[in-house]
Write a protein that holds these residues in place. Sequence first.
Motif, PDB file in Angstrom:
ATOM      1  N   ASN A 238     -30.699 -87.807  -5.136  1.00  0.00           N
ATOM      2  CA  ASN A 238     -31.822 -88.754  -5.223  1.00  0.00           C
ATOM      3  C   ASN A 238     -32.848 -88.627  -4.100  1.00  0.00           C
ATOM      4  OD1 ASN A 238     -30.551 -90.123  -7.487  1.00  0.00           O
ATOM      5  ND2 ASN A 238     -29.125 -90.986  -5.976  1.00  0.00           N
ATOM      6  N   GLY A 239     -32.591 -87.765  -3.136  1.00  0.00           N
ATOM      7  CA  GLY A 239     -33.514 -87.638  -2.016  1.00  0.00           C
ATOM      8  C   GLY A 239     -33.169 -88.600  -0.888  1.00  0.00           C
ATOM      9  N   LEU A 240     -33.702 -88.305   0.289  1.00  0.00           N
ATOM     10  CA  LEU A 240     -33.357 -89.081   1.477  1.00  0.00           C
ATOM     11  C   LEU A 240     -33.831 -90.519   1.413  1.00  0.00           C
ATOM     12  CD1 LEU A 240     -32.298 -89.393   4.348  1.00  0.00           C
ATOM     13  CD2 LEU A 240     -34.434 -88.391   5.180  1.00  0.00           C
ATOM     14  N   ASP A 241     -35.106 -90.737   1.104  1.00  0.00           N
ATOM     15  CA  ASP A 241     -35.635 -92.100   1.148  1.00  0.00           C
ATOM     16  C   ASP A 241     -34.928 -93.017   0.161  1.00  0.00           C
ATOM     17  OD1 ASP A 241     -37.338 -91.198   3.069  1.00  0.00           O
ATOM     18  OD2 ASP A 241     -39.176 -91.351   1.871  1.00  0.00           O
ATOM     19  N   ASN A 242     -34.696 -92.544  -1.058  1.00  0.00           N
ATOM     20  CA  ASN A 242     -34.005 -93.364  -2.052  1.00  0.00           C
ATOM     21  C   ASN A 242     -32.577 -93.679  -1.611  1.00  0.00           C
ATOM     22  OD1 ASN A 242     -36.161 -93.489  -3.847  1.00  0.00           O
ATOM     23  ND2 ASN A 242     -35.578 -91.602  -4.891  1.00  0.00           N
ATOM     24  N   THR A 243     -31.937 -92.714  -0.961  1.00  0.00           N
ATOM     25  CA  THR A 243     -30.574 -92.939  -0.494  1.00  0.00           C
ATOM     26  C   THR A 243     -30.549 -93.958   0.641  1.00  0.00           C
ATOM     27  OG1 THR A 243     -30.005 -90.667  -1.114  1.00  0.00           O
ATOM     28  CG2 THR A 243     -28.486 -91.813   0.365  1.00  0.00           C
ATOM     29  N   LEU A 244     -31.533 -93.905   1.529  1.00  0.00           N
ATOM     30  CA  LEU A 244     -31.622 -94.903   2.593  1.00  0.00           C
ATOM     31  C   LEU A 244     -31.803 -96.305   2.001  1.00  0.00           C
ATOM     32  CD1 LEU A 244     -33.844 -93.017   5.187  1.00  0.00           C
ATOM     33  CD2 LEU A 244     -31.488 -93.784   5.533  1.00  0.00           C
ATOM     34  N   VAL A 245     -32.609 -96.415   0.976  1.00  0.00           N
ATOM     35  CA  VAL A 245     -32.796 -97.709   0.300  1.00  0.00           C
ATOM     36  C   VAL A 245     -31.483 -98.171  -0.310  1.00  0.00           C
ATOM     37  CG1 VAL A 245     -33.915 -98.875  -1.637  1.00  0.00           C
ATOM     38  CG2 VAL A 245     -35.250 -97.357  -0.148  1.00  0.00           C
ATOM     39  N   GLU A 246     -30.777 -97.257  -0.964  1.00  0.00           N
ATOM     40  CA  GLU A 246     -29.500 -97.599  -1.595  1.00  0.00           C
ATOM     41  C   GLU A 246     -28.482 -98.093  -0.567  1.00  0.00           C
ATOM     42  OE1 GLU A 246     -25.961 -95.414  -4.207  1.00  0.00           O
ATOM     43  OE2 GLU A 246     -27.875 -94.400  -3.869  1.00  0.00           O
ATOM     44  N   PHE A 247     -28.523 -97.541   0.645  1.00  0.00           N
ATOM     45  CA  PHE A 247     -27.596 -97.945   1.699  1.00  0.00           C
ATOM     46  C   PHE A 247     -28.135 -99.098   2.548  1.00  0.00           C
ATOM     47  CE2 PHE A 247     -25.383 -94.197   0.493  1.00  0.00           C
ATOM     48  CZ  PHE A 247     -24.121 -94.248   1.051  1.00  0.00           C
ATOM     49  N   GLY A 248     -29.267 -99.679   2.130  1.00  0.00           N
ATOM     50  CA  GLY A 248     -29.819-100.823   2.847  1.00  0.00           C
ATOM     51  C   GLY A 248     -30.430-100.482   4.186  1.00  0.00           C
ATOM     52  N   ARG A 249     -30.885 -99.241   4.364  1.00  0.00           N
ATOM     53  CA  ARG A 249     -31.463 -98.816   5.639  1.00  0.00           C
ATOM     54  C   ARG A 249     -32.903 -98.331   5.465  1.00  0.00           C
ATOM     55  NH1 ARG A 249     -28.398 -98.592  10.171  1.00  0.00           N
ATOM     56  NH2 ARG A 249     -30.525 -98.821  10.999  1.00  0.00           N
ATOM     57  N   GLU A 250     -33.695 -99.154   4.793  1.00  0.00           N
ATOM     58  CA  GLU A 250     -35.113 -98.839   4.643  1.00  0.00           C
ATOM     59  C   GLU A 250     -35.800 -98.715   5.995  1.00  0.00           C
ATOM     60  OE1 GLU A 250     -33.509-101.355   3.282  1.00  0.00           O
ATOM     61  OE2 GLU A 250     -34.061-101.664   1.169  1.00  0.00           O
ATOM     62  N   ASP A 251     -35.235 -99.372   7.008  1.00  0.00           N
ATOM     63  CA  ASP A 251     -35.830 -99.335   8.342  1.00  0.00           C
ATOM     64  C   ASP A 251     -35.821 -97.939   8.955  1.00  0.00           C
ATOM     65  OD1 ASP A 251     -32.934 -99.882   8.348  1.00  0.00           O
ATOM     66  OD2 ASP A 251     -33.132 -99.811  10.541  1.00  0.00           O
TER      67      ASP A 251
END
Length: 230
Positions: A73-86
């Motif tokens: 899914n790509g890095l940014d989407n994975t960060l969102v999925e893990f709750g780390r949009e920051d």
Amino acid sequence: MGTSKGYIPPTKPEWSSAKRAVSSFLRNRDEESKENAIHKFGEAMSSAGIVSGSTFSSAAGNILGFAQGIRENGLDNTLVEFGREDLIGKKPDEILEELIYQFTNNSSTLEDSLASDALSQALENLNIETVDDLGKVEIDALLREMVADFVIISFDLVFDEKMGKGRGQAEKEMILKEMHTFIADAVYSFLSQEELKNVDFANMSASSVVKNSLDEAYRICASYYGGNNQ
């Protein structure tokens, strides 16, 4: 590594047997006593581990899940999925460091610290320095390396002081390296690419995959080298 803060040496019978086997190896320094030491260590970890391994299983499972997420899914989407949009937009090495801190609870307990040490060592061994590197690694290689390093670090936690008693640093490190190789050979023998093809990654949580692999690693240490009645 030295004895960690908060560590209480195990005293159950299986560990007494393991300590005797290691003492025998240090006296004799032959193949039979070395094999028996690893055998007894595997038995002890299978029956009464120094830590539960739950933090490691969870943390390593998160690393596996994150690596797989980047690939799919790509890095940014994975960060969102893990709750780390920051972390979106941060440097790739900083992101990886922050994730390890999160997954291992900032090393706040002994078990957290062991998990952090194992993950960091595994990533170093695989030359993974950033999340970009993490997204390119083969999942089976990552799992195998993390499990092997956790077993090795657990061994060091219990026996580091015994290995160094009456020996110089160079000799101690040589002995530990020898034991690490033995442990890694046993773990890799089970967690081979062929064996990992049978792991149901699709229908098991990543932490369950890690836990099952860790349990099997201890079992294989106990059986791979046989053992005797020392």
